[in-house]
Design a protein around this motif. Structure first.
Motif, PDB file in Angstrom:
ATOM      1  N   VAL A 179      -4.377   8.460   6.831  1.00  0.00           N
ATOM      2  CA  VAL A 179      -5.208   7.776   5.850  1.00  0.00           C
ATOM      3  C   VAL A 179      -6.679   7.792   6.235  1.00  0.00           C
ATOM      4  O   VAL A 179      -7.522   7.368   5.451  1.00  0.00           O
ATOM      5  CB  VAL A 179      -4.721   6.330   5.612  1.00  0.00           C
ATOM      6  CG1 VAL A 179      -3.341   6.319   4.985  1.00  0.00           C
ATOM      7  CG2 VAL A 179      -4.740   5.524   6.903  1.00  0.00           C
TER       8      VAL A 179
ATOM      9  N   ASN B 204      -6.924  -0.783   2.362  1.00  0.00           N
ATOM     10  CA  ASN B 204      -6.989  -0.723   0.902  1.00  0.00           C
ATOM     11  C   ASN B 204      -7.866  -1.817   0.323  1.00  0.00           C
ATOM     12  O   ASN B 204      -8.542  -1.631  -0.683  1.00  0.00           O
ATOM     13  CB  ASN B 204      -5.575  -0.871   0.321  1.00  0.00           C
ATOM     14  CG  ASN B 204      -5.076   0.416  -0.277  1.00  0.00           C
ATOM     15  OD1 ASN B 204      -5.351   1.490   0.246  1.00  0.00           O
ATOM     16  ND2 ASN B 204      -4.360   0.318  -1.374  1.00  0.00           N
TER      17      ASN B 204
ATOM     18  N   HIS C 156       6.608   6.964   6.706  1.00  0.00           N
ATOM     19  CA  HIS C 156       5.325   6.276   6.866  1.00  0.00           C
ATOM     20  C   HIS C 156       5.323   5.496   8.169  1.00  0.00           C
ATOM     21  O   HIS C 156       6.212   4.691   8.425  1.00  0.00           O
ATOM     22  CB  HIS C 156       5.062   5.369   5.665  1.00  0.00           C
ATOM     23  CG  HIS C 156       4.791   6.142   4.419  1.00  0.00           C
ATOM     24  ND1 HIS C 156       3.560   6.204   3.823  1.00  0.00           N
ATOM     25  CD2 HIS C 156       5.594   6.955   3.687  1.00  0.00           C
ATOM     26  CE1 HIS C 156       3.614   6.996   2.760  1.00  0.00           C
ATOM     27  NE2 HIS C 156       4.849   7.455   2.657  1.00  0.00           N
TER      28      HIS C 156
ATOM     29  N   TRP D 147      -6.387   6.367  -7.141  1.00  0.00           N
ATOM     30  CA  TRP D 147      -5.204   7.023  -6.585  1.00  0.00           C
ATOM     31  C   TRP D 147      -4.978   8.432  -7.146  1.00  0.00           C
ATOM     32  O   TRP D 147      -4.287   9.239  -6.526  1.00  0.00           O
ATOM     33  CB  TRP D 147      -3.964   6.184  -6.892  1.00  0.00           C
ATOM     34  CG  TRP D 147      -3.838   4.961  -6.055  1.00  0.00           C
ATOM     35  CD1 TRP D 147      -4.072   3.675  -6.426  1.00  0.00           C
ATOM     36  CD2 TRP D 147      -3.431   4.894  -4.681  1.00  0.00           C
ATOM     37  NE1 TRP D 147      -3.839   2.816  -5.385  1.00  0.00           N
ATOM     38  CE2 TRP D 147      -3.439   3.534  -4.306  1.00  0.00           C
ATOM     39  CE3 TRP D 147      -3.059   5.852  -3.742  1.00  0.00           C
ATOM     40  CZ2 TRP D 147      -3.098   3.111  -3.029  1.00  0.00           C
ATOM     41  CZ3 TRP D 147      -2.714   5.428  -2.464  1.00  0.00           C
ATOM     42  CH2 TRP D 147      -2.737   4.078  -2.130  1.00  0.00           C
TER      43      TRP D 147
ATOM     44  N   GLU E 196       2.285   1.416  -3.677  1.00  0.00           N
ATOM     45  CA  GLU E 196       1.243   1.813  -4.620  1.00  0.00           C
ATOM     46  C   GLU E 196       1.074   3.331  -4.614  1.00  0.00           C
ATOM     47  O   GLU E 196       0.935   3.961  -5.670  1.00  0.00           O
ATOM     48  CB  GLU E 196      -0.088   1.145  -4.245  1.00  0.00           C
ATOM     49  CG  GLU E 196      -0.179  -0.315  -4.591  1.00  0.00           C
ATOM     50  CD  GLU E 196      -0.367  -0.543  -6.086  1.00  0.00           C
ATOM     51  OE1 GLU E 196      -1.092   0.235  -6.729  1.00  0.00           O
ATOM     52  OE2 GLU E 196       0.222  -1.500  -6.607  1.00  0.00           O
ATOM     53  N   ARG E 197       1.059   3.907  -3.445  1.00  0.00           N
ATOM     54  CA  ARG E 197       0.847   5.356  -3.306  1.00  0.00           C
ATOM     55  C   ARG E 197       2.043   6.151  -3.803  1.00  0.00           C
ATOM     56  O   ARG E 197       1.928   7.046  -4.640  1.00  0.00           O
ATOM     57  CB  ARG E 197       0.552   5.662  -1.839  1.00  0.00           C
ATOM     58  CG  ARG E 197       0.512   7.125  -1.460  1.00  0.00           C
ATOM     59  CD  ARG E 197      -0.118   7.224  -0.107  1.00  0.00           C
ATOM     60  NE  ARG E 197       0.143   8.480   0.581  1.00  0.00           N
ATOM     61  CZ  ARG E 197      -0.641   8.967   1.542  1.00  0.00           C
ATOM     62  NH1 ARG E 197      -1.719   8.296   1.891  1.00  0.00           N
ATOM     63  NH2 ARG E 197      -0.362  10.093   2.146  1.00  0.00           N
TER      64      ARG E 197
ATOM     65  N   ARG F 147      -0.804   5.494   9.659  1.00  0.00           N
ATOM     66  CA  ARG F 147      -1.444   4.377   8.965  1.00  0.00           C
ATOM     67  C   ARG F 147      -2.131   3.385   9.895  1.00  0.00           C
ATOM     68  O   ARG F 147      -2.653   2.378   9.436  1.00  0.00           O
ATOM     69  CB  ARG F 147      -0.416   3.651   8.101  1.00  0.00           C
ATOM     70  CG  ARG F 147       0.083   4.503   6.939  1.00  0.00           C
ATOM     71  CD  ARG F 147       0.924   3.719   5.976  1.00  0.00           C
ATOM     72  NE  ARG F 147       1.128   4.434   4.718  1.00  0.00           N
ATOM     73  CZ  ARG F 147       0.283   4.428   3.705  1.00  0.00           C
ATOM     74  NH1 ARG F 147      -0.837   3.742   3.811  1.00  0.00           N
ATOM     75  NH2 ARG F 147       0.540   5.093   2.602  1.00  0.00           N
TER      76      ARG F 147
ATOM     77  N   ARG G  86      -5.681  11.512  -4.893  1.00  0.00           N
ATOM     78  CA  ARG G  86      -4.814  11.466  -3.708  1.00  0.00           C
ATOM     79  C   ARG G  86      -3.400  11.933  -4.066  1.00  0.00           C
ATOM     80  O   ARG G  86      -2.775  12.709  -3.333  1.00  0.00           O
ATOM     81  CB  ARG G  86      -4.732  10.041  -3.181  1.00  0.00           C
ATOM     82  CG  ARG G  86      -5.778   9.625  -2.182  1.00  0.00           C
ATOM     83  CD  ARG G  86      -7.118   9.427  -2.771  1.00  0.00           C
ATOM     84  NE  ARG G  86      -7.934   8.570  -1.911  1.00  0.00           N
ATOM     85  CZ  ARG G  86      -9.245   8.501  -1.991  1.00  0.00           C
ATOM     86  NH1 ARG G  86      -9.906   9.236  -2.864  1.00  0.00           N
ATOM     87  NH2 ARG G  86      -9.940   7.699  -1.192  1.00  0.00           N
TER      88      ARG G  86
ATOM     89  N   PHE H 158       0.825  -1.212   0.000  1.00  0.00           N
ATOM     90  CA  PHE H 158       0.000   0.000   0.000  1.00  0.00           C
ATOM     91  C   PHE H 158       0.858   1.260   0.000  1.00  0.00           C
ATOM     92  O   PHE H 158       0.456   2.286  -0.540  1.00  0.00           O
ATOM     93  CB  PHE H 158      -0.955  -0.006   1.200  1.00  0.00           C
ATOM     94  CG  PHE H 158      -0.309  -0.376   2.508  1.00  0.00           C
ATOM     95  CD1 PHE H 158       0.256   0.580   3.320  1.00  0.00           C
ATOM     96  CD2 PHE H 158      -0.268  -1.706   2.909  1.00  0.00           C
ATOM     97  CE1 PHE H 158       0.858   0.240   4.522  1.00  0.00           C
ATOM     98  CE2 PHE H 158       0.330  -2.059   4.114  1.00  0.00           C
ATOM     99  CZ  PHE H 158       0.895  -1.088   4.920  1.00  0.00           C
TER     100      PHE H 158
ATOM    101  N   ASN I 285      -6.182   6.179   1.155  1.00  0.00           N
ATOM    102  CA  ASN I 285      -5.634   5.325   0.112  1.00  0.00           C
ATOM    103  C   ASN I 285      -6.595   5.270  -1.068  1.00  0.00           C
ATOM    104  O   ASN I 285      -7.753   5.678  -0.963  1.00  0.00           O
ATOM    105  CB  ASN I 285      -5.374   3.923   0.648  1.00  0.00           C
ATOM    106  CG  ASN I 285      -4.202   3.889   1.604  1.00  0.00           C
ATOM    107  OD1 ASN I 285      -3.280   4.692   1.491  1.00  0.00           O
ATOM    108  ND2 ASN I 285      -4.224   2.969   2.548  1.00  0.00           N
TER     109      ASN I 285
END
Length: 416
Positions: free
Chosen positions: A173, A316, A119, A383, A27-28, A144, A386, A24, A196
């Motif tokens: 998130v 997610n 993160h 996404w 991906e971001r 998160r 975001r 996750f 997300n």
């Protein structure tokens, strides 16, 4: 600014030995990396002789190469000293110390990063704020979900608060995590919710009959599915305990368990033992871990997605399930209610209420859901939006710090 080079700092990140870890985050931020120069630094906890522990816990701190290139992005895995379960109050400092040499080398090689993006608030965010001081750049932290239990830990809580106060920007998130940070003393203006998203190129519904044939499932049975790490927090056992009463109403019911071990642990043996004790071997299917590209098939084969999780930031997998047309049943923790914010998308039940969970699953299995509407909701949460917010925030922070004093060395760090 035309370019704002970013260092992503996170101890949880995929690598060849653990390809499913921290997807996750990748991906971001790899989407941000399509616009901004990005390098990942993922410090790995280490202590002398830790490889011996893997003889008893095979998935414990799986080793990573010092450097990988993933989708064209350089990813570094420096080591930092961390004894398991002990001296957690020093993890943030040692993580910063372990990453410092890598960041210094990046600077010397010409990657003049303008922002450190960490993160999880502890230890990663704490380390990120120290590194930001040492190199004279701003630091952002993304909350998160681990911040919830950490806020209750008397040792870690003050370090968590210090990280939040030092950070230049705190993303979360979910709104519930933003409110947690405000309750810990973070100025409200510093926080921003950036949830997300879902990759609709990877997650979309396919024909149910075709999906069931691929998964070797009958067409005429009800199917539940959960996807996640096989750890206590995710609550697979809580769903399994509901199955006997559900099977009375839905005799052919199948429950698909998709996932494997993670850095948190692996309770597959305990789950299999529970299934055997309840006599559910013909109803529970352990599918093992699956690549994201393969999940659309197994999700499309199901009727309802369920995750009886104990703690969550923003799962997610909820949007991924919705993108395949599934309603979601989830517990009322963390940001779950924010993701499943409409009865047309699923149900939220109190955590720990097995009867309520069973009723919600029973009702979901017989309800006529507007699956096209569920898919449309997921597709409205990709996404793209975001990432636009994140890029604007990173550029603004870099502009504020433009022209500041030269980067400090480690000796100018101050107290950890």
């Amino acid at each position: 600014m035309a370019e704002t080079p970013i260092v992503l700092l996170s101890s949880l990140f995929p690598h060849e030995g653990a390809p499913g870890t921290g997807l996750f985050i990748r991906e971001r931020m790899f989407r941000v990396g399509r616009t901004m120069p990005l390098i990942v630094v993922s410090p790995r906890p280490w202590f002398p002789g830790q490889s011996l522990l893997r003889r008893f816990r095979p998935g414990y701190r799986l080793p990573a190469a010092r450097h990988e290139i993933q989708d064209g992005v350089h990813v570094y895995f420096p080591l930092f000293f961390a004894l398991p379960g002990l001296l957690r109050r020093f993890d943030g400092f040692f993580m910063a110390l372990g990453a410092w040499r890598t960041l210094l080398r990046l600077k010397k090689q010409g990657f003049d990063f303008a922002v450190i993006d960490a993160h999880f608030a502890y230890p990663d965010g704490y380390a990120g704020t120290l590194l930001a001081r040492w190199f004279g750049v701003p630091c952002t932290i993304t909350l998160r979900g681990t911040e919830v239990p950490h806020s209750r830990n008397p040792v870690i809580r003050p370090l968590l608060v210090r990280a939040l106060m030092r950070a230049d920007r705190v993303f979360s998130v979910s709104e519930s995590l933003r409110q947690l940070a405000i309750g810990l003393g973070m100025p409200a203006a510093k926080g921003r919710v950036v949830g997300n998203g879902v990759d609709i190129d990877k997650f979309s519904p396919i024909d149910r009959r075709e999906a069931r044939r691929a998964c070797k499932l009958p067409d005429d049975v009800k199917v539940l599915i959960s996807v996640g790490a096989l750890v206590e927090r995710k609550g697979f056992h809580r769903v399994i305990e509901c199955l006997p009463s559900l099977i009375d109403r839905h005799p052919g019911l199948r429950y698909l368990v998709v996932g494997g071990g993670s850095p948190e642990g692996n309770m597959e043996d305990e789950l299999r033992a529970l299934v055997a004790r309840l006599g559910l071997q013909s109803h529970v299917v352990f599918c093992g871990p699956m690549k994201p590209a393969d999940l659309s098939t197994v999700l499309s084969a199901a009727d309802v997605f369920v995750l009886a999780t104990r703690n969550e930031g923003w799962a997610n997998v909820f949007l991924e399930a919705m993108a395949c047309g599934l309603p979601v049943i989830a517990t009322d923790v963390g940001g779950n209610r924010e993701v499943v914010g409409d009865p047309a998308l699923g149900r939220i039940v109190p955590f720990g209420d097995a009867a309520a969970l069973g009723r919600a699953l029973d009702e979901a299995l017989v309800q006529d859901w507007d699956r096209h509407g569920i898919v449309a909701h997921a597709r409205a949460n990709t996404w793209d939006e975001r990432v636009k917010v994140l890029i604007a925030e990173f550029e603004a922070l870099a502009r504020v710090r433009a022209g500041t004093a030269p980067a400090k060395g480690l000796s100018g760090s101050g107290k950890a």
